[in-house]
Design an enzyme around this catalytic site. Structure first.
Site, short mmCIF file in Angstrom:
data_model
loop_
_atom_site.label_atom_id
_atom_site.label_comp_id
_atom_site.label_asym_id
_atom_site.label_seq_id
_atom_site.Cartn_x
_atom_site.Cartn_y
_atom_site.Cartn_z
N TYR A 164 -12.16 39.10 96.00
CA TYR A 164 -11.65 39.87 97.14
C TYR A 164 -12.68 39.86 98.28
O TYR A 164 -12.37 39.54 99.43
CB TYR A 164 -11.35 41.30 96.70
CG TYR A 164 -10.85 42.20 97.81
CD1 TYR A 164 -9.51 42.16 98.19
CD2 TYR A 164 -11.70 43.08 98.47
CE1 TYR A 164 -9.03 42.99 99.21
CE2 TYR A 164 -11.24 43.91 99.47
CZ TYR A 164 -9.91 43.87 99.85
OH TYR A 164 -9.44 44.68 100.86
P1 NAI Z 1 -0.77 47.52 100.93
O1 NAI Z 1 -0.72 47.09 99.52
O2 NAI Z 1 -0.06 48.75 101.36
O3 NAI Z 1 -0.31 46.37 101.90
C1 NAI Z 1 -0.47 45.02 101.60
C2 NAI Z 1 0.70 44.30 102.17
O4 NAI Z 1 0.60 42.90 101.89
C3 NAI Z 1 2.01 44.77 101.57
O5 NAI Z 1 2.94 44.88 102.60
C4 NAI Z 1 2.38 43.66 100.62
O6 NAI Z 1 3.76 43.57 100.44
C5 NAI Z 1 1.82 42.46 101.37
N1 NAI Z 1 1.60 41.29 100.55
C6 NAI Z 1 0.90 41.19 99.39
N2 NAI Z 1 0.94 39.93 98.93
C7 NAI Z 1 1.69 39.22 99.81
C8 NAI Z 1 2.10 37.86 99.88
N3 NAI Z 1 1.75 36.98 98.95
N4 NAI Z 1 2.85 37.48 100.94
C9 NAI Z 1 3.21 38.37 101.89
N5 NAI Z 1 2.86 39.66 101.86
C10 NAI Z 1 2.12 40.08 100.84
O7 NAI Z 1 -2.32 47.64 101.24
P2 NAI Z 1 -3.12 47.87 102.59
O8 NAI Z 1 -4.23 48.75 102.21
O9 NAI Z 1 -2.25 48.26 103.70
O10 NAI Z 1 -3.72 46.42 102.85
C11 NAI Z 1 -3.55 45.71 104.08
C12 NAI Z 1 -4.79 44.89 104.33
O11 NAI Z 1 -5.88 45.78 104.55
C13 NAI Z 1 -5.18 44.01 103.14
O12 NAI Z 1 -5.57 42.74 103.63
C14 NAI Z 1 -6.38 44.73 102.56
O13 NAI Z 1 -7.25 43.86 101.94
C15 NAI Z 1 -6.98 45.38 103.79
N6 NAI Z 1 -7.86 46.52 103.55
C16 NAI Z 1 -7.39 47.67 102.99
C17 NAI Z 1 -8.23 48.74 102.80
C18 NAI Z 1 -7.77 50.05 102.22
O14 NAI Z 1 -8.60 50.95 101.98
N7 NAI Z 1 -6.50 50.25 101.97
C19 NAI Z 1 -9.65 48.69 103.18
C20 NAI Z 1 -10.04 47.44 103.77
C21 NAI Z 1 -9.17 46.40 103.94
#
Ligand code: NAI
Length: 259
Positions: A164
């Site tokens: 990651y």
């Molecule tokens: P989340 O799990 O709510 O959102 C992730 C999104 O990516 C979801 O909409 C999911 O359906 C989509 N997704 C996953 N695999 C996919 C694929 N193969 N094709 C298309 N869509 C796909 O999580 P979150 O937290 O909103 O994550 C969004 C971004 O933020 C990610 O890149 C994560 O690494 C990053 N992030 C999140 C943090 C946190 O504390 N939540 C902190 C730092 C970065």
């Protein structure tokens, strides 16, 4: 007449937001839709896509969702073509879809599958998405915005989460190269580093008392971030107001990284 600042108006602009059916991506989407942009969110889960699409259409009726697995090159190409078909253009790309560490094993016990499954979505998916978006933006000849969602792990690493963290570090490197290469096309590229945000990705951690007891005291703002903390940065980076702002890493973390 009073001065009115119109730099944040996104009327007539089109945004592609991967992973926009929930979490931070939906936060970006709500923000830019409210500022007038046409928004296409891409995700794999049909139920989440439908719910997010309906919610966004309340803000701006032109919003739509596409079923797309960003780790599949063909699906990304088809989805970008569908966006251009529907809205006529692409002005901003938020390659935000990402998945967390797929197991809690030690690094020495990681399987190839553990490693590749994360890289496929978080790195190859970002490459496929950005390549298709920049090709379209260059052809349009009117500039654009690239907004990558990195993570604090890009800088600090992640114990048991090397795959990651490696993808998130790679995203910063991609963003910097893109900001230089794309400047001649008036396309800016920036990365957002979110702190600890309350989303599906962090649900398990935030329900774990030991984690909360250790981490919350290290957040000066004393709360988790929420998706709507990300609407304003999305509007700004996509807007004409940010046309000279490129190559930057913007932390939105309640002060976590400096405390
Ligand atoms: P989340 O799990 O709510 O959102 C992730 C999104 O990516 C979801 O909409 C999911 O359906 C989509 N997704 C996953 N695999 C996919 C694929 N193969 N094709 C298309 N869509 C796909 O999580 P979150 O937290 O909103 O994550 C969004 C971004 O933020 C990610 O890149 C994560 O690494 C990053 N992030 C999140 C943090 C946190 O504390 N939540 C902190 C730092 C970065």
């Amino acid at each position: 007449m009073a001065y009115q600042y119109e730099g944040f108006d996104l009327t007539g602009k089109v945004a592609v937001i991967t992973g926009g059916n929930g979490g931070i991506g939906l936060g970006y989407a709500r923000g830019v839709a409210a500022a007038g942009a046409d928004v296409s969110i891409w995700g794999t889960n049909p139920d989440k896509n439908a719910a997010a699409e309906a919610e966004l259409q309340e803000i701006n009726p032109s919003a739509s969702a596409l079923r797309c697995d960003v780790s599949d090159e063909e699906q990304v190409e088809e989805s970008m073509a569908a966006v251009v078909e529907r809205y006529g253009r692409v002005d901003a790309c938020f390659p935000n879809a990402g998945i967390g560490t797929q197991n809690q094993k030690g690094f020495h016990e990681h399987s190839n599958e553990d490693w590749f499954s994360v890289i496929d979505v978080n790195l190859h998916g970002v490459f496929f998405t950005l390549r298709a978006a920049t090709r379209q933006m260059i052809a349009q000849g009117e500039g654009g915005s690239l907004v990558l969602t990195s993570s604090g792990t890009a800088i600090q690493g992640a114990a048991r989460g090397q795959a990651y963290a490696a993808t998130k570090g790679a995203m910063l490197a991609m963003m910097m190269g893109l900001s230089v290469e794309m400047a001649r096309y008036k396309i800016n590229a920036n990365a957002v580093i979110p702190g600890w945000i309350d989303t599906a990705m962090t649900e398990r951690l935030f329900n774990w008392d030991k984690f909360v007891d250790n981490v919350m005291p290290r957040i000066p703002m004393r709360r988790w971030g929420v998706p709507d903390d990300f609407g304003a940065i999305a509007v700004y980076l996509m807007s004409d107001a940010a046309r000279w702002h490129t190559g930057d890493v913007i932390k939105i973390d309640g002060g976590f990284s400096i405390f």
